[in-house]
Design a protein around this motif. Structure first.
Motif, PDB file in Angstrom:
ATOM      1  N   THR A 228      80.305  33.775  49.766  1.00  0.00           N
ATOM      2  CA  THR A 228      80.137  34.817  50.777  1.00  0.00           C
ATOM      3  C   THR A 228      81.460  34.954  51.513  1.00  0.00           C
ATOM      4  OG1 THR A 228      77.778  34.378  51.058  1.00  0.00           O
ATOM      5  CG2 THR A 228      78.910  35.500  52.864  1.00  0.00           C
ATOM      6  N   THR A 407      79.191  39.305  48.966  1.00  0.00           N
ATOM      7  CA  THR A 407      78.781  38.108  48.233  1.00  0.00           C
ATOM      8  C   THR A 407      79.189  38.287  46.781  1.00  0.00           C
ATOM      9  OG1 THR A 407      76.905  37.702  49.698  1.00  0.00           O
ATOM     10  CG2 THR A 407      76.866  36.614  47.551  1.00  0.00           C
ATOM     11  N   ASP A 453      78.631  29.054  49.002  1.00  0.00           N
ATOM     12  CA  ASP A 453      77.193  28.876  49.245  1.00  0.00           C
ATOM     13  C   ASP A 453      76.574  27.893  48.268  1.00  0.00           C
ATOM     14  OD1 ASP A 453      77.290  30.727  51.331  1.00  0.00           O
ATOM     15  OD2 ASP A 453      76.985  32.405  49.955  1.00  0.00           O
TER      16      ASP A 453
END
Length: 613
Positions: A228, A407, A453
């Motif tokens: 992200t 993302t 992430d």
């Protein structure tokens, strides 16, 4: 040999003049009690010598990289250790020359000193004032500098004596030349889909499923990083940049020469010593006895030497009216110039161009807007940095600044969005779960901050998702298999005497190709496979979507009459001799150090490094 060796020193001296003239690193606030940092045998390694060695290493690396190097970075690169190692080696040689009684007399020293170009005046003679200026800039006395020259010359004599008998066996060069320059003559035929006895059928679902399973690595998505990131580029805020018309008009006026260009010409000018010579050349051109190129070459010039580029009428002086009334290819003159009478050849007419403000305004606005947008992004860097330092998340950056949220499932092959920038790629490759987001500057002036992430493991993509790729791969593999089988069936009939064309094949003959030869349409490994064959052997070589029948007709040695082969052999021999000489000399240096004894004062070295600026 001594002169050849000292010539390198002289080059470094000249470089030193420039380096020291510009200022640079030096040692300050060093205790006056420290004079030496060590010794080899009876020869001291002085602080000044160590400082100069450090300066030379740093400046040499700066010349390679084209940018300044901070001393802290120089130490990280090990330049201080390299300087010390080099200084220890030269000191060991100095000690050995003393032990051997090898020295240079005053007459030879004087001759070498007078040959240093940096110490010569405009008349080519030795300039004592220039010599004194150099000594003053480097902080050396005449005795100190000349003693250094004596040592350098003596070291060169010693090195020449050690390496004079170095010879290299021919085996090394012969082996490599044989590998690279051996030649092969062969006959070959390529079998393609048209050579199939029956057309390739559509694959069944079971065949596709089996191929997908058996070749899973082809259809497996690699490990990915789910990242992200918040990104702001100048392009993102271009629509927020306001450029008033007054600014646009002012910039248009400043660049009026660019937007409104008068008619111009591409012209070459050939200048002569006098009017008579110019007239003689003009007559030869008019009678077609010589071409313009011939006359340029006779003067020892290239066409680039006489090319004026695109010029306006006013740039040509007296030749302007005639040149601008001439057709392309016409030679006019001679006309007087500041350099002498000259002939002018007109090569092309460049028509006038006029771009009104209304047409130029969008171009000017885009240029100004991107510059202002870059500055606006730059203005946001400190606030973004402060947010990150305060613990802001990537999502909060997007909420509280102009940065936008994205993302991405990243691999090195991904280049969409911010991943198209090298700085993003480098940061993504190094990113781990424990990293706190840092602000990264991109090449276009944009900024980005990222967070990892999760790491997604490799995944076999479902057949339905990659069906087209599986079908294409199956067809290529099946085509290769069937054509290889057909070629294998023909192989027993490919004897050294056989006419391959009589078998219904389209035959190509290659003569005296080397290992590095390129055959259009064939894979890189094709020539390697040919070079694995024995003379008279026939072989089937698989190709993408095909197969080749190859017969090796002759194995030939390197062509010694080829200048490229001779140059390769000479280069390899020189390379081997140089490497062997370097190794031998290093062994000699190591032995000298071991016999003479090396003493280093680490406290003195640390003091020098601590005060180096």
């Amino acid at each position: 040999m001594a002169r050849g060796t000292t010539s390198k020193t002289l080059v470094w001296i000249l470089m030193g003049l420039l380096i020291l003239g510009l200022g640079g690193f030096g040692v300050t606030n060093l205790s006056g009690n420290i004079r030496n940092i060590g010794s080899v045998g009876g020869q001291d390694i002085t602080v000044n010598a160590y400082v100069r060695a450090l300066q030379e290493e740093i400046r040499a690396r700066e010349a390679e990289t084209g940018s300044p190097i901070a001393f802290s970075r120089a130490r990280e690169m090990g330049l201080d250790q390299r300087a010390l190692a080099r200084l220890i080696a030269t000191t060991a040689l100095d000690d050995e020359t003393v032990q051997l009684g090898l020295s240079v007399g005053d007459a030879n020293l004087r001759q070498e000193l007078f040959q240093i170009q940096g110490f010569q005046g405009l008349d080519g003679n030795f300039d004592r004032e220039g010599y004194r200026f150099y000594l003053d800039r480097t902080g050396q006395s005449e005795a100190e500098f000349e003693e250094g020259m004596r040592r350098e010359i003596a070291r060169g004599l010693l090195q020449a004596a050690v390496l004079s008998g170095v010879t290299v066996p021919s085996t090394y060069a012969d082996t490599i030349v044989s590998h690279l320059a051996e030649r092969r003559s062969f006959t070959w035929a390529r079998l393609s889909e048209a050579d199939l006895d029956t057309p390739l059928s559509e694959p069944t679902e079971a065949e596709l499923a089996a191929y997908h399973s058996e070749n899973a690595e082809q259809f497996t998505q690699p490990e990915r990083k789910r990242i992200t990131y918040a990104w702001l580029s100048p392009d993102m805020i271009l629509d927020q940049v306001e450029i008033d018309e007054a600014t646009l008009r002012a910039r248009y006026e400043d660049r009026s020469d660019e937007f409104n260009r008068p008619e111009r010409r591409l012209v070459e000018r050939l200048v002569f010593a006098d009017e008579s010579t110019a007239e003689t050349a003009k007559i030869a051109l008019e009678n077609s006895d010589k071409s313009f190129e011939d006359i340029v070459a006779e003067r020892g010039l290239d066409l680039s030497d006489v090319d004026m580029g695109d010029v306006a009428k006013s740039d040509l002086g007296a030749a302007g009216p005639a040149a601008f009334n001439a057709d392309p290819g016409t030679i006019v003159g001679p006309f007087p110039t500041d350099l002498g009478p000259a002939l002018f050849r007109v090569n092309a007419v460049l028509p006038a161009s006029n771009m009104p403000f209304e047409e130029a305004a969008p171009l000017i606005r885009d240029e100004l807007a991107i510059g202002r947008a870059r500055r606006q992004v730059e203005d946001q860097m400190n606030p973004v940095d402060d947010l990150l330092a305060a613990g802001a998340t990537i999502e909060e950056l997007a909420e509280e600044t102009d940065m936008r949220l994205f993302t991405l499932d990243w691999t090195p092959e991904v280049s969409e969005g911010a991943a198209g920038y090298e700085a993003f790629q480098e940061a993504a490759a190094a990113l781990s779960r424990d990293d706190f987001p840092d602000l990264i500057t991109l090449d276009d002036g944009g900024i980005v901050a990222m967070r990892l992430d999760e790491v997604l493991p490799p995944r076999l993509l479902p057949l339905d998702q990659v069906r087209d790729d599986v079908i294409a791969a199956w067809e290529e593999a099946e085509l290769t298999r069937r054509l290889t089988d057909k070629a294998e069936a023909l192989l027993p009939r490919i004897t050294p005497e056989a006419d391959m064309a009589a078998l219904g094949l389209t035959v190509t003959q290659e003569s005296e190709l080397t290992r590095g030869a390129f055959i259009p349409g064939m894979p890189d490994r094709f020539m390697s496979r040919v070079f694995e064959m024995q003379e008279g052997e026939a072989r089937v070589i698989e190709l993408p979507a095909g197969a080749a029948l190859v017969r090796l007709d002759a194995i030939l040695p390197p062509d010694e009459s080829d200048e490229a082969v001779t140059a390769l052999r000479n280069a390899l021999n020189e390379q081997a001799a140089s490497a062997q000489a370097q190794d031998l000399f290093q062994y000699y240096i190591n032995d000298l150090q071991a016999r003479a004894g090396l003493q280093l004062d680490q406290n003195a070295i640390n003091a020098v490094l601590a005060n180096f600026q």
